[in-house]
Design an enzyme around this catalytic site. Structure first.
Site, PDB file in Angstrom:
ATOM      1  N   GLU A  12      34.437 -30.541   3.309  1.00 31.54           N
ATOM      2  CA  GLU A  12      34.683 -31.748   2.513  1.00 31.54           C
ATOM      3  C   GLU A  12      36.032 -31.583   1.822  1.00 31.54           C
ATOM      4  O   GLU A  12      36.343 -30.508   1.333  1.00 31.54           O
ATOM      5  CB  GLU A  12      33.540 -31.914   1.483  1.00 31.54           C
ATOM      6  CG  GLU A  12      33.786 -32.907   0.383  1.00 31.54           C
ATOM      7  CD  GLU A  12      34.098 -34.318   0.868  1.00 31.54           C
ATOM      8  OE1 GLU A  12      33.391 -34.861   1.735  1.00 31.54           O
ATOM      9  OE2 GLU A  12      35.096 -34.876   0.365  1.00 31.54           O
ATOM     10  N   ASP A  70      35.561 -41.895   7.143  1.00 32.33           N
ATOM     11  CA  ASP A  70      36.410 -42.981   6.619  1.00 32.33           C
ATOM     12  C   ASP A  70      36.982 -43.796   7.790  1.00 32.33           C
ATOM     13  O   ASP A  70      37.524 -43.218   8.731  1.00 32.33           O
ATOM     14  CB  ASP A  70      37.561 -42.396   5.788  1.00 32.33           C
ATOM     15  CG  ASP A  70      37.051 -41.669   4.545  1.00 32.33           C
ATOM     16  OD1 ASP A  70      35.849 -41.788   4.246  1.00 32.33           O
ATOM     17  OD2 ASP A  70      37.861 -40.988   3.884  1.00 32.33           O
ATOM     18  N   LYS A 130      43.569 -49.762   8.942  1.00 33.48           N
ATOM     19  CA  LYS A 130      44.925 -50.147   9.373  1.00 33.48           C
ATOM     20  C   LYS A 130      45.332 -49.380  10.633  1.00 33.48           C
ATOM     21  O   LYS A 130      45.153 -48.164  10.708  1.00 33.48           O
ATOM     22  CB  LYS A 130      45.943 -49.828   8.279  1.00 33.48           C
ATOM     23  CG  LYS A 130      45.889 -50.798   7.125  1.00 33.48           C
ATOM     24  CD  LYS A 130      47.057 -50.557   6.186  1.00 33.48           C
ATOM     25  CE  LYS A 130      46.869 -51.358   4.918  1.00 33.48           C
ATOM     26  NZ  LYS A 130      47.550 -50.765   3.772  1.00 33.48           N
ATOM     27  N   ASP A 133      28.350 -46.975  10.287  1.00 36.69           N
ATOM     28  CA  ASP A 133      27.914 -48.370  10.217  1.00 36.69           C
ATOM     29  C   ASP A 133      29.059 -49.286  10.646  1.00 36.69           C
ATOM     30  O   ASP A 133      28.895 -50.495  10.726  1.00 36.69           O
ATOM     31  CB  ASP A 133      27.534 -48.729   8.775  1.00 36.69           C
ATOM     32  CG  ASP A 133      28.733 -48.578   7.865  1.00 36.69           C
ATOM     33  OD1 ASP A 133      29.275 -47.461   7.789  1.00 36.69           O
ATOM     34  OD2 ASP A 133      29.160 -49.573   7.242  1.00 36.69           O
TER      35      ASP A 133
HETATM   36  N1  SAH Z   1      28.821 -37.668   5.440  1.00 41.53           N
HETATM   37  C1  SAH Z   1      28.446 -38.243   4.143  1.00 41.53           C
HETATM   38  C2  SAH Z   1      29.664 -38.829   3.411  1.00 41.53           C
HETATM   39  C3  SAH Z   1      30.401 -39.943   4.139  1.00 41.53           C
HETATM   40  S1  SAH Z   1      31.847 -40.516   3.283  1.00 41.53           S
HETATM   41  C4  SAH Z   1      27.373 -39.285   4.352  1.00 41.53           C
HETATM   42  O1  SAH Z   1      27.185 -39.740   5.480  1.00 41.53           O
HETATM   43  O2  SAH Z   1      26.719 -39.662   3.373  1.00 41.53           O
HETATM   44  C5  SAH Z   1      33.105 -39.600   4.133  1.00 41.53           C
HETATM   45  C6  SAH Z   1      33.355 -38.249   3.495  1.00 41.53           C
HETATM   46  O3  SAH Z   1      34.310 -37.554   4.271  1.00 41.53           O
HETATM   47  C7  SAH Z   1      33.932 -38.317   2.080  1.00 41.53           C
HETATM   48  O4  SAH Z   1      33.194 -37.460   1.234  1.00 41.53           O
HETATM   49  C8  SAH Z   1      35.379 -37.869   2.262  1.00 41.53           C
HETATM   50  O5  SAH Z   1      35.909 -37.262   1.105  1.00 41.53           O
HETATM   51  C9  SAH Z   1      35.276 -36.939   3.436  1.00 41.53           C
HETATM   52  N2  SAH Z   1      36.500 -36.857   4.221  1.00 41.53           N
HETATM   53  C10 SAH Z   1      37.215 -37.915   4.670  1.00 41.53           C
HETATM   54  N3  SAH Z   1      38.279 -37.507   5.356  1.00 41.53           N
HETATM   55  C11 SAH Z   1      38.238 -36.152   5.380  1.00 41.53           C
HETATM   56  C12 SAH Z   1      39.083 -35.159   5.929  1.00 41.53           C
HETATM   57  N4  SAH Z   1      40.179 -35.495   6.589  1.00 41.53           N
HETATM   58  N5  SAH Z   1      38.759 -33.861   5.753  1.00 41.53           N
HETATM   59  C13 SAH Z   1      37.641 -33.528   5.047  1.00 41.53           C
HETATM   60  N6  SAH Z   1      36.808 -34.431   4.496  1.00 41.53           N
HETATM   61  C14 SAH Z   1      37.090 -35.723   4.658  1.00 41.53           C
END
Ligand code: SAH
Length: 225
Positions: free
Chosen positions: A80, A129, A133, A165
């Site tokens: 994370e 995420d 864009k 989703d």
């Molecule tokens: N997997 C969890 C959280 C989803 S939100 C669930 O399904 O409930 C996406 C998470 O990925 C966030 O906590 C964000 O901080 C982390 N994240 C996003 N890009 C990342 C990256 N490049 N490296 C590490 N963590 C990342």
């Protein structure tokens, strides 16, 4: 997911027996250029040679920890990027002390500095995420750039399990997987109504939230080329 800065949270993470410490590489003080001493050493860290499965973007860690409870013969590493988010998982793990769990605060693009080729058996990507864009497409954790990084750490026939989703991200991921030659083993745009894929499903924090709002969950299983 981003929580406000929590005072002392880096210290708590650093003090846990279950987190992996960052070591300064010496070349630069940029945090994400820190070097890691764990690459190629995961059997030493876990003190066994069980398969290693990782979740990238684990959030607060509910999914990973439930997997670890159900499968004590498999090792799990949660990744994370935000310490304020990882802190929640660290606090849970410091209490529960699952022997097959380790946690790392790091940026996913440096994944090849942490795992050697073939060291990882499976990668979980849950509700990554979407980076809507076009200019940010390469930051999506299922872009071909990331798939190539994953290919570099997964063993042969290693797999990715991806849930989201977000229909656009899902379609994009499918295109990228095809372009990069990954085998699509399973896929659904309505996971919660797919009895086969639901059999071993563990809900993530985001999955619970979005499905309660009535959104369908998409899922895809890929095998390394
Ligand atoms: N997997 C969890 C959280 C989803 S939100 C669930 O399904 O409930 C996406 C998470 O990925 C966030 O906590 C964000 O901080 C982390 N994240 C996003 N890009 C990342 C990256 N490049 N490296 C590490 N963590 C990342």
């Amino acid at each position: 997911m981003r929580l406000r800065n929590i005072k002392g949270c880096r210290e708590i993470i650093a003090a846990s027996r279950y987190t992996i410490a960052e070591e300064r590489g010496g070349r630069t003080s940029f945090e994400d250029r820190y070097s890691w001493s764990v690459k190629g050493r995961w059997t030493e860290i876990f003190e066994n040679d069980h398969p290693v499965r990782i979740e990238i973007g684990m959030g607060k860690g509910a999914f990973l920890m439930e997997l670890a409870r159900r499968h004590p013969q498999i090792n799990y590493v949660g990744i994370e990027k935000y310490s304020s988010v990882l802190l929640r998982a660290v606090q849970k793990q410091d209490q529960e002390e699952l022997p097959n769990v380790r946690l790392i605060r790091m940026e996913a693009e440096n994944i090849n500095d942490v795992f050697a080729p073939g060291e990882v058996d499976r990668i979980y990507l849950n509700f990554s995420d979407p980076w809507p864009k076009e200019a940010h497409a390469s930051r999506r954790l299922t872009s071909r750039i990331f798939l190539e990084r994953y290919r570099g750490i997964l063993k042969e026939q290693g797999k990715i399990e991806f849930k989201t989703d977000n229909k656009e991200l899902f379609a994009f991921s499918m295109e990228e997987a095809n372009a990069a030659g990954w085998k699509i083993l399973a896929m659904t745009e309505d996971l919660h109504n797919d009895p086969d894929l639901m059999k071993d499903n563990i809900m993530t924090e985001y999955e619970t939230r979005w499905s309660q709002e009535g959104k369908a969950i998409c899922a895809m299983h890929l095998e390394r080329p």
